[in-house]
Design a protein around this motif. Sequence first.
Motif, PDB file in Angstrom:
ATOM      1  N   VAL A  69       0.877  -1.163   0.000  1.00 22.41           N
ATOM      2  CA  VAL A  69       0.000   0.000   0.000  1.00 22.41           C
ATOM      3  C   VAL A  69       0.922   1.222   0.000  1.00 22.41           C
ATOM      4  O   VAL A  69       1.278   1.742   1.060  1.00 22.41           O
ATOM      5  N   PRO A  70       1.358   1.651  -1.182  1.00 29.20           N
ATOM      6  CA  PRO A  70       2.321   2.753  -1.259  1.00 29.20           C
ATOM      7  C   PRO A  70       1.819   4.005  -0.530  1.00 29.20           C
ATOM      8  O   PRO A  70       0.660   4.399  -0.666  1.00 29.20           O
ATOM      9  N   GLY A  71       2.690   4.577   0.288  1.00 29.51           N
ATOM     10  CA  GLY A  71       2.362   5.783   1.033  1.00 29.51           C
ATOM     11  C   GLY A  71       1.742   5.538   2.395  1.00 29.51           C
ATOM     12  O   GLY A  71       1.490   6.483   3.148  1.00 29.51           O
ATOM     13  N   LEU A  72       1.477   4.289   2.751  1.00 34.32           N
ATOM     14  CA  LEU A  72       0.868   3.969   4.040  1.00 34.32           C
ATOM     15  C   LEU A  72       1.853   4.294   5.163  1.00 34.32           C
ATOM     16  O   LEU A  72       3.029   3.952   5.100  1.00 34.32           O
ATOM     17  N   ARG A  73       1.347   4.973   6.176  1.00 27.68           N
ATOM     18  CA  ARG A  73       2.168   5.324   7.339  1.00 27.68           C
ATOM     19  C   ARG A  73       1.432   4.961   8.612  1.00 27.68           C
ATOM     20  O   ARG A  73       0.213   4.820   8.613  1.00 27.68           O
ATOM     21  N   ARG A  74       2.174   4.842   9.705  1.00 29.38           N
ATOM     22  CA  ARG A  74       1.599   4.479  10.999  1.00 29.38           C
ATOM     23  C   ARG A  74       2.295   5.225  12.118  1.00 29.38           C
ATOM     24  O   ARG A  74       3.458   5.624  11.988  1.00 29.38           O
ATOM     25  N   HIS A  75       1.578   5.416  13.209  1.00 34.13           N
ATOM     26  CA  HIS A  75       2.158   6.011  14.405  1.00 34.13           C
ATOM     27  C   HIS A  75       1.502   5.345  15.605  1.00 34.13           C
ATOM     28  O   HIS A  75       0.281   5.373  15.763  1.00 34.13           O
ATOM     29  N   ARG A  76       2.326   4.722  16.454  1.00 35.52           N
ATOM     30  CA  ARG A  76       1.820   4.033  17.644  1.00 35.52           C
ATOM     31  C   ARG A  76       1.622   5.012  18.783  1.00 35.52           C
ATOM     32  O   ARG A  76       2.519   5.745  19.134  1.00 35.52           O
ATOM     33  N   GLY A  77       0.437   4.990  19.356  1.00 37.53           N
ATOM     34  CA  GLY A  77       0.154   5.735  20.573  1.00 37.53           C
ATOM     35  C   GLY A  77       0.091   4.764  21.730  1.00 37.53           C
ATOM     36  O   GLY A  77       0.270   3.556  21.561  1.00 37.53           O
ATOM     37  N   ASP A  78      -0.167   5.278  22.936  1.00 39.61           N
ATOM     38  CA  ASP A  78      -0.244   4.394  24.103  1.00 39.61           C
ATOM     39  C   ASP A  78      -1.359   3.365  23.966  1.00 39.61           C
ATOM     40  O   ASP A  78      -1.163   2.191  24.227  1.00 39.61           O
ATOM     41  N   LEU A  79      -2.534   3.811  23.563  1.00 41.01           N
ATOM     42  CA  LEU A  79      -3.676   2.898  23.461  1.00 41.01           C
ATOM     43  C   LEU A  79      -4.339   2.976  22.090  1.00 41.01           C
ATOM     44  O   LEU A  79      -5.549   2.798  21.972  1.00 41.01           O
ATOM     45  N   ARG A  80      -3.537   3.246  21.063  1.00 38.53           N
ATOM     46  CA  ARG A  80      -4.114   3.355  19.723  1.00 38.53           C
ATOM     47  C   ARG A  80      -3.013   3.251  18.667  1.00 38.53           C
ATOM     48  O   ARG A  80      -1.834   3.418  18.961  1.00 38.53           O
ATOM     49  N   LEU A  81      -3.461   3.017  17.447  1.00 40.05           N
ATOM     50  CA  LEU A  81      -2.591   3.084  16.283  1.00 40.05           C
ATOM     51  C   LEU A  81      -3.225   4.065  15.313  1.00 40.05           C
ATOM     52  O   LEU A  81      -4.402   3.944  14.971  1.00 40.05           O
ATOM     53  N   ASP A  82      -2.456   5.064  14.900  1.00 42.60           N
ATOM     54  CA  ASP A  82      -2.906   6.020  13.902  1.00 42.60           C
ATOM     55  C   ASP A  82      -2.351   5.584  12.552  1.00 42.60           C
ATOM     56  O   ASP A  82      -1.143   5.382  12.406  1.00 42.60           O
ATOM     57  N   ILE A  83      -3.245   5.435  11.577  1.00 44.36           N
ATOM     58  CA  ILE A  83      -2.886   4.999  10.230  1.00 44.36           C
ATOM     59  C   ILE A  83      -3.169   6.159   9.288  1.00 44.36           C
ATOM     60  O   ILE A  83      -4.226   6.792   9.385  1.00 44.36           O
ATOM     61  N   SER A  84      -2.256   6.442   8.378  1.00 45.79           N
ATOM     62  CA  SER A  84      -2.508   7.508   7.411  1.00 45.79           C
ATOM     63  C   SER A  84      -2.057   7.083   6.018  1.00 45.79           C
ATOM     64  O   SER A  84      -1.123   6.300   5.848  1.00 45.79           O
ATOM     65  N   LEU A  85      -2.771   7.611   5.046  1.00 46.62           N
ATOM     66  CA  LEU A  85      -2.490   7.359   3.647  1.00 46.62           C
ATOM     67  C   LEU A  85      -2.934   8.594   2.883  1.00 46.62           C
ATOM     68  O   LEU A  85      -4.098   8.991   2.976  1.00 46.62           O
ATOM     69  N   ASP A  86      -2.010   9.191   2.178  1.00 44.94           N
ATOM     70  CA  ASP A  86      -2.272  10.458   1.497  1.00 44.94           C
ATOM     71  C   ASP A  86      -2.757  11.474   2.543  1.00 44.94           C
ATOM     72  O   ASP A  86      -2.092  11.663   3.534  1.00 44.94           O
ATOM     73  N   ARG A  87      -3.931  12.047   2.350  1.00 42.25           N
ATOM     74  CA  ARG A  87      -4.445  13.042   3.311  1.00 42.25           C
ATOM     75  C   ARG A  87      -5.437  12.456   4.299  1.00 42.25           C
ATOM     76  O   ARG A  87      -5.920  13.151   5.186  1.00 42.25           O
ATOM     77  N   ALA A  88      -5.764  11.196   4.169  1.00 37.91           N
ATOM     78  CA  ALA A  88      -6.730  10.550   5.052  1.00 37.91           C
ATOM     79  C   ALA A  88      -6.025   9.899   6.240  1.00 37.91           C
ATOM     80  O   ALA A  88      -4.854   9.526   6.152  1.00 37.91           O
ATOM     81  N   SER A  89      -6.756   9.766   7.338  1.00 38.74           N
ATOM     82  CA  SER A  89      -6.196   9.085   8.505  1.00 38.74           C
ATOM     83  C   SER A  89      -7.301   8.354   9.260  1.00 38.74           C
ATOM     84  O   SER A  89      -8.476   8.721   9.191  1.00 38.74           O
ATOM     85  N   TRP A  90      -6.887   7.318   9.969  1.00 45.43           N
ATOM     86  CA  TRP A  90      -7.795   6.478  10.741  1.00 45.43           C
ATOM     87  C   TRP A  90      -7.119   6.181  12.069  1.00 45.43           C
ATOM     88  O   TRP A  90      -5.908   6.023  12.144  1.00 45.43           O
ATOM     89  N   ARG A  91      -7.923   6.067  13.104  1.00 45.51           N
ATOM     90  CA  ARG A  91      -7.412   5.754  14.439  1.00 45.51           C
ATOM     91  C   ARG A  91      -8.062   4.457  14.898  1.00 45.51           C
ATOM     92  O   ARG A  91      -9.281   4.332  14.905  1.00 45.51           O
ATOM     93  N   VAL A  92      -7.226   3.485  15.280  1.00 47.46           N
ATOM     94  CA  VAL A  92      -7.714   2.206  15.786  1.00 47.46           C
ATOM     95  C   VAL A  92      -7.331   2.144  17.259  1.00 47.46           C
ATOM     96  O   VAL A  92      -6.147   2.154  17.603  1.00 47.46           O
TER      97      VAL A  92
END
Length: 100
Positions: A69-92
């Motif tokens: 998934v070209p451009g997919l990025r992630r950032h780990r938080g304490d109790l979540r994972l933030d996922i981003s692709l292009d200008r969109a983002s999702w929080r799990v």
Amino acid sequence: MLIPCLACESRFGPDEYFRACSDYNRGMDLVSWTCPRCGNRDDLRVLPGELGFGYPHRGRFDVHDRVRVPGLRRHRGDLRLDISLDRASWRVHTRLRQPA
């Protein structure tokens, strides 16, 4: 960019795919995903530029299949994972378990 379900081979746009993520296990660095079409549940690891599918084995998660998934990025938080692709983002979020 369409991301496949490995069980039924349906393909989803990133928004529909990542909205189907339900739980982040920080200890194993896994996201739980349920296919909106067939109901199959997969554990996956979000990696820079790809999704890794596999199985827990001896206390770790072994990635066996990768979906780019070209451009997919992630950032780990304490109790979540933030996922981003292009200008969109999702929080799990991590689903908190009640003590027994």
